[in-house]
Design an enzyme around this catalytic site. Structure first.
Site, PDB file in Angstrom:
ATOM      1  N   HIS A   1      -3.952   7.026   1.258  1.00 48.46           N
ATOM      2  CA  HIS A   1      -4.102   5.791   0.723  1.00 48.46           C
ATOM      3  C   HIS A   1      -5.716   5.336   1.007  1.00 48.46           C
ATOM      4  CE1 HIS A   1      -4.148   1.652  -0.046  1.00 48.46           C
ATOM      5  NE2 HIS A   1      -3.971   1.245   1.235  1.00 48.46           N
TER       6      HIS A   1
ATOM      7  N   CYS B   1       0.829  -1.229   0.180  1.00 52.81           N
ATOM      8  CA  CYS B   1       0.153   0.128   0.005  1.00 52.81           C
ATOM      9  C   CYS B   1       1.023   0.986   0.055  1.00 52.81           C
ATOM     10  CB  CYS B   1      -0.926   0.027   1.218  1.00 52.81           C
ATOM     11  SG  CYS B   1      -2.014  -1.242   1.073  1.00 52.81           S
TER      12      CYS B   1
ATOM     13  N   ASN C   1     -10.196  -0.856  -1.878  1.00 50.38           N
ATOM     14  CA  ASN C   1      -8.516  -0.682  -1.587  1.00 50.38           C
ATOM     15  C   ASN C   1      -7.864  -1.328  -2.737  1.00 50.38           C
ATOM     16  OD1 ASN C   1      -5.873  -0.657  -0.814  1.00 50.38           O
ATOM     17  ND2 ASN C   1      -6.178  -1.334   1.244  1.00 50.38           N
TER      18      ASN C   1
END
Ligand code: UT7
Length: 334
Positions: free
Chosen positions: A261, A116, A291
């Protein structure tokens, strides 16, 4: 010393929209649970035979190149971030280079595996190469196909509902303009937490790196200690943002736009409140895409830019947290 500015942004998401209700037909979950815990309403899943990690990245890259007014031939260096590469090896960077039709030029391609935080890690690498004068135009791509590797049994539901497929890209170009471009990047990692969010197999450490047992005991699927990750994330996001602000002499109120993020809307909200930022200064789109790991920041930044939320001269803050653990921030003068 030259600085790196974002000269162009691009994104690509597969056309297949998967709603929370669609997921509830496959696993024991509900639209209510997913929305309340994560903010996600839908995500995209790739189409096998049509989308690949590399060609999704290439579509995002081509958009970024067009907007920068550049051709693939102008790229000096490619950085590719993904946790789900096309092949075990070689990395997806060379496949993207081939997709862009510049393999005959020998353009170098670097693959990074920082999950990530991959986009900000990559941004930082690109920035160092530009600042030293080695490269003028660097293509930074994040692309992920999660859906083929998720656990669609009830056991894996907490992870499965969070992730989606997509790609984002930026072209970074050298600039001599005063006070413009990437002002700083801050990177961190804590390997003690490696197995808290991971896919443990296939692995080179066993007699055969892939086996039926690995599939039977579900080690090929992601594992996550969700609560632990959540707590760590809400602490590290503000810390790494303050580090970047302190270094550059700015305060939280100087930030014009914060693009975190996209891991969980509740995490983004908690960070926003800790920093004391008003909601209109934060751009989230996890609701639409879930995500997308290394692709999440460039997809969200691209969307904010398309909506006119990023203007010339704005101070833009990016920050990420994820598997590793790794975490990172970037401050950019647009
Ligand atoms: O970008 C990478 C970084 N990743 C993250 O940042 C993720 C961080 N963590 C999270 O976002 C949250 O921890 C989750 C969204 C993953 C989970 O939310 P939570 O509030 O921590 O829930 P939980 O894991 O503590 O589970 C609560 C309950 C459990 O049931 P019991 O034990 O209370 O009966 C779970 O079994 O919710 C159950 N549950 C589900 N129910 C319906 C877990 N997953 C699901 C599901 N649908 N998909």
């Amino acid at each position: 010393m030259p600085r790196s500015k974002i000269a162009g942004l691009g994104f690509y998401v597969p056309k297949n929209v998967v709603t929370n209700d669609d997921l509830a037909q496959r696993i024991d979950t509900s639209d209510e649970w997913i929305r309340e815990r994560s903010g996600i309403q839908e995500r995209r899943y790739f189409t096998p035979g049509e989308d690949t990690v590399a060609n999704m990245g290439a579509r995002a890259a081509q958009m970024a190149l067009d907007r920068a007014g550049l051709k693939a031939e102008d790229i000096d260096f490619i950085i590719f971030a993904t946790l789900n590469p096309d092949y075990f090896f070689p990395g997806s960077g060379v496949l993207l280079q081939r997709e862009l039709g510049i393999n005959h030029l020998g353009t170098p391609a670097l693959d990074i595996r920082n999950q990530c935080s991959g986009f900000i890690y990559g941004l930082s690498i690109a920035d160092q190469f530009i600042k030293t004068g080695m490269y003028k135009n660097v293509l930074m791509v994040g692309s992920e196909i999660h859906s083929s590797g998720l656990d669609f049994s009830d056991e894996g539901r907490a992870v499965t509902v969070l992730f989606g497929d997509g790609a984002g890209a930026v072209v970074l170009s050298a600039t001599d303009e005063e006070d413009k471009g990437i002002l700083t990047t801050k990177l961190h990692a804590d390997g003690e937490q490696a197995e808290k969010l991971a896919v443990l197999a296939p692995t080179a450490n066993e007699e055969r790196h892939i086996s039926k047992e690995m599939i039977d005991d579900r080690r090929v699927f992601p594992v996550m200690n969700g609560r632990y990750v959540f707590k760590f994330a809400v602490e590290k996001f503000p810390e790494v943002i303050m580090e970047a602000l302190n270094e550059t002499g700015y305060k939280t109120e100087d930030i014009d736009l914060f693009v975190p993020h996209q891991a969980n809307l509740r995490i983004a909200e908690a960070v926003r409140k800790t920093l004391g930022l008003p909601p209109e200064k934060v751009h989230n789109n996890i609701m639409k895409y879930g995500n997308t790991t290394a692709a999440s920041i460039p997809i969200a930044l691209n969307e904010a830019w398309e909506l006119g939320k990023v203007k010339e001269g704005d101070l833009v803050c990016l920050a990420a947290f994820g598997s590793g653990f790794t975490w990172a921030s970037a401050l950019i003068r647009w």
